[in-house]
Enzyme design. Structure first.
Site, PDB file in Angstrom:
ATOM      1  N   GLY A  12       0.783  -1.232   0.000  1.00 35.78           N
ATOM      2  CA  GLY A  12       0.000   0.000   0.000  1.00 35.78           C
ATOM      3  C   GLY A  12       0.816   1.284   0.000  1.00 35.78           C
ATOM      4  O   GLY A  12       0.369   2.297   0.541  1.00 35.78           O
ATOM      5  N   ARG A  91      -6.857  -7.957  -8.109  1.00 34.75           N
ATOM      6  CA  ARG A  91      -7.991  -8.782  -8.537  1.00 34.75           C
ATOM      7  C   ARG A  91      -8.495  -8.267  -9.874  1.00 34.75           C
ATOM      8  O   ARG A  91      -8.536  -7.047 -10.100  1.00 34.75           O
ATOM      9  CB  ARG A  91      -9.151  -8.689  -7.520  1.00 34.75           C
ATOM     10  CG  ARG A  91      -8.842  -9.209  -6.146  1.00 34.75           C
ATOM     11  CD  ARG A  91      -8.559 -10.690  -6.106  1.00 34.75           C
ATOM     12  NE  ARG A  91      -9.656 -11.498  -6.636  1.00 34.75           N
ATOM     13  CZ  ARG A  91      -9.537 -12.786  -6.956  1.00 34.75           C
ATOM     14  NH1 ARG A  91      -8.379 -13.402  -6.793  1.00 34.75           N
ATOM     15  NH2 ARG A  91     -10.562 -13.454  -7.424  1.00 34.75           N
ATOM     16  N   LEU A  93     -11.524  -7.419 -12.061  1.00 32.43           N
ATOM     17  CA  LEU A  93     -12.881  -7.021 -11.672  1.00 32.43           C
ATOM     18  C   LEU A  93     -13.869  -7.309 -12.795  1.00 32.43           C
ATOM     19  O   LEU A  93     -13.539  -7.208 -13.981  1.00 32.43           O
ATOM     20  CB  LEU A  93     -12.877  -5.528 -11.331  1.00 32.43           C
ATOM     21  CG  LEU A  93     -11.987  -5.194 -10.124  1.00 32.43           C
ATOM     22  CD1 LEU A  93     -11.680  -3.707 -10.063  1.00 32.43           C
ATOM     23  CD2 LEU A  93     -12.633  -5.667  -8.836  1.00 32.43           C
ATOM     24  N   HIS A 109      -0.952   1.567 -13.064  1.00 31.73           N
ATOM     25  CA  HIS A 109      -0.311   0.383 -13.633  1.00 31.73           C
ATOM     26  C   HIS A 109       1.158   0.726 -13.899  1.00 31.73           C
ATOM     27  O   HIS A 109       1.445   1.793 -14.446  1.00 31.73           O
ATOM     28  CB  HIS A 109      -1.016  -0.018 -14.935  1.00 31.73           C
ATOM     29  CG  HIS A 109      -0.428  -1.241 -15.545  1.00 31.73           C
ATOM     30  ND1 HIS A 109      -0.631  -2.504 -15.021  1.00 31.73           N
ATOM     31  CD2 HIS A 109       0.392  -1.410 -16.612  1.00 31.73           C
ATOM     32  CE1 HIS A 109       0.026  -3.388 -15.750  1.00 31.73           C
ATOM     33  NE2 HIS A 109       0.661  -2.749 -16.717  1.00 31.73           N
ATOM     34  N   GLN A 173       7.989   7.560  -8.836  1.00 32.90           N
ATOM     35  CA  GLN A 173       7.163   8.444  -9.676  1.00 32.90           C
ATOM     36  C   GLN A 173       5.673   8.173  -9.470  1.00 32.90           C
ATOM     37  O   GLN A 173       4.852   9.097  -9.527  1.00 32.90           O
ATOM     38  CB  GLN A 173       7.533   8.257 -11.157  1.00 32.90           C
ATOM     39  CG  GLN A 173       8.964   8.651 -11.470  1.00 32.90           C
ATOM     40  CD  GLN A 173       9.290  10.052 -10.999  1.00 32.90           C
ATOM     41  OE1 GLN A 173       8.516  10.989 -11.230  1.00 32.90           O
ATOM     42  NE2 GLN A 173      10.418  10.215 -10.327  1.00 32.90           N
ATOM     43  N   GLU A 174       5.331   6.913  -9.234  1.00 31.64           N
ATOM     44  CA  GLU A 174       3.923   6.589  -8.956  1.00 31.64           C
ATOM     45  C   GLU A 174       3.420   7.420  -7.779  1.00 31.64           C
ATOM     46  O   GLU A 174       2.280   7.888  -7.757  1.00 31.64           O
ATOM     47  CB  GLU A 174       3.771   5.094  -8.635  1.00 31.64           C
ATOM     48  CG  GLU A 174       4.070   4.180  -9.809  1.00 31.64           C
ATOM     49  CD  GLU A 174       3.828   2.713  -9.468  1.00 31.64           C
ATOM     50  OE1 GLU A 174       2.926   2.403  -8.679  1.00 31.64           O
ATOM     51  OE2 GLU A 174       4.562   1.857 -10.007  1.00 31.64           O
TER      52      GLU A 174
HETATM   53  C1  GRF Z   1       2.477  -0.623  -7.890  1.00 31.32           C
HETATM   54  O1  GRF Z   1       3.613  -0.853  -8.664  1.00 31.32           O
HETATM   55  C2  GRF Z   1       1.305  -0.328  -8.783  1.00 31.32           C
HETATM   56  O2  GRF Z   1       1.647   0.326  -9.967  1.00 31.32           O
HETATM   57  C3  GRF Z   1       0.789  -1.708  -9.109  1.00 31.32           C
HETATM   58  O3  GRF Z   1       0.971  -2.442  -7.930  1.00 31.32           O
HETATM   59  C4  GRF Z   1       2.010  -1.869  -7.165  1.00 31.32           C
HETATM   60  C5  GRF Z   1       1.418  -1.567  -5.827  1.00 31.32           C
HETATM   61  O4  GRF Z   1       2.376  -1.115  -4.907  1.00 31.32           O
HETATM   62  N1  GRF Z   1      -0.581  -1.655  -9.554  1.00 31.32           N
HETATM   63  P1  GRF Z   1       1.891  -0.511  -3.520  1.00 31.32           P
HETATM   64  O5  GRF Z   1       1.050  -1.594  -2.835  1.00 31.32           O
HETATM   65  O6  GRF Z   1       1.116   0.722  -3.792  1.00 31.32           O
HETATM   66  O7  GRF Z   1       3.155  -0.261  -2.751  1.00 31.32           O
END
Ligand code: GRF
Length: 210
Positions: A12, A91, A93, A109, A173-174
Site C-alpha cells: 500500500g 484482482r 474485476l 499500472h 514516480q507513482e
Molecule cells: C504498484 O507498482 C502499482 O503500480 C501496481 O501495484 C504496485 C502496488 O504497490 N498496480 P503498492 O502496494 O502501492 O506499494
C-alpha cells in the site's frame, strides 16, 4: 467534502502517498476507508494507525468473481465514495463492478500503457530493450489495464537495471502522479471525452523521473 475509498492487496505505498497528500495538501476530501481482499495486507496497519476505517473482503470466501465483486461493492458503497482508487489491488474485476463505478474508478499500472498490460511489466520492459519505462494512472474500463489515461510518468531504463531497480525508480514516480491524479478527480479538474482525459487548466499530465 468528497469521500475516497482505496482498495489494496499488499504494502500500500501508493495508498500511503495518497493519504499523506490528502492530509498535507488539505484536499476537499477524506479517505473514508481502505479495503483489502487480503487480511494480512500490510497497508491495512498503516491505514488503521492513521484513524482510517479498514475492511477486508476475502476473495477466497466466494465461489465466483460475481459474488466477490457484489460483496466488495456493498462494502465500498457503505462508505458512499465519490472516488474509488485501486492501489495495488490484485484482482480482476467484473464488468458489472467496473460499470457501477464508471468515471470514478482509478487504477495505477507500472508501465507506459498501452505497452505491457498485465504482470511482470519491469522485466518485460528490460527484456524488450526499452529505453523508457514508467507508470500510468487511468480510469478503469472492463478491459484489464486499459482505459482513458489521466497521467503518465516516464523514467529511463538504465544499463544493468533489474526488475527491482527499475521498479523502485518507477514507484517513486507513482507516488507523485497517483496523488495528483486523485486530487484532480475529486476536485472536478478532469474532463473525459471519447476516451481522452484532459486536465481542465491545461496542467501537465506527464512527469519525467530521469
Ligand atoms: C504498484 O507498482 C502499482 O503500480 C501496481 O501495484 C504496485 C502496488 O504497490 N498496480 P503498492 O502496494 O502501492 O506499494
Amino acid at each position: 467534502m468528497k469521500s475516497i475509498v482505496i482498495l489494496i492487496s499488499g504494502r500500500g505505498s501508493n495508498m500511503e502517498a495518497i493519504v499523506h497528500a490528502c492530509q498535507q495538501e488539505s484536499w476537499p476530501a477524506r479517505i473514508a476507508a481502505v479495503i483489502s481482499n487480503k487480511a494480512d495486507a500490510s497497508g491495512l496497519r498503516f491505514a488503521a494507525s492513521h484513524g482510517i476505517a479498514t475492511a477486508v473482503v476475502d476473495h477466497k470466501a466466494f465461489t465466483s468473481r460475481e459474488a466477490f465483486d457484489a460483496e466488495l461493492a456493498k462494502v465500498i458503497d457503505g462508505f458512499s465514495p465519490d472516488v474509488v482508487v485501486l492501489a495495488g489491488f490484485m484482482r480482476i474485476l467484473t464488468e458489472g463492478f467496473v460499470r457501477h463505478y464508471d468515471g470514478r474508478l482509478l487504477n495505477i499500472h507500472p508501465s507506459l500503457l498501452p505497452a505491457f498490460p498485465g504482470l511482470h511489466t519491469h522485466q518485460r520492459a528490460i527484456e524488450a530493450g526499452c529505453k523508457l519505462a514508467g507508470a500510468t494512472v487511468h480510469f478503469v474500463t472492463p478491459e484489464l489495464d486499459h482505459g482513458p489515461i489521466v497521467m503518465q510518468a516516464a523514467v529511463p531504463v538504465l544499463a544493468g537495471d533489474t526488475a527491482d531497480t527499475l521498479s523502485s525508480r518507477v514507484l517513486a514516480q507513482e507516488h507523485h502522479i497517483y496523488p495528483q491524479s486523485v486530487r484532480w478527480l475529486v476536485e472536478g479538474r478532469l474532463s473525459l471525452s471519447e476516451g481522452v482525459v484532459q486536465q481542465l487548466e491545461g496542467l501537465p499530465q506527464v512527469r519525467w523521473g530521469g
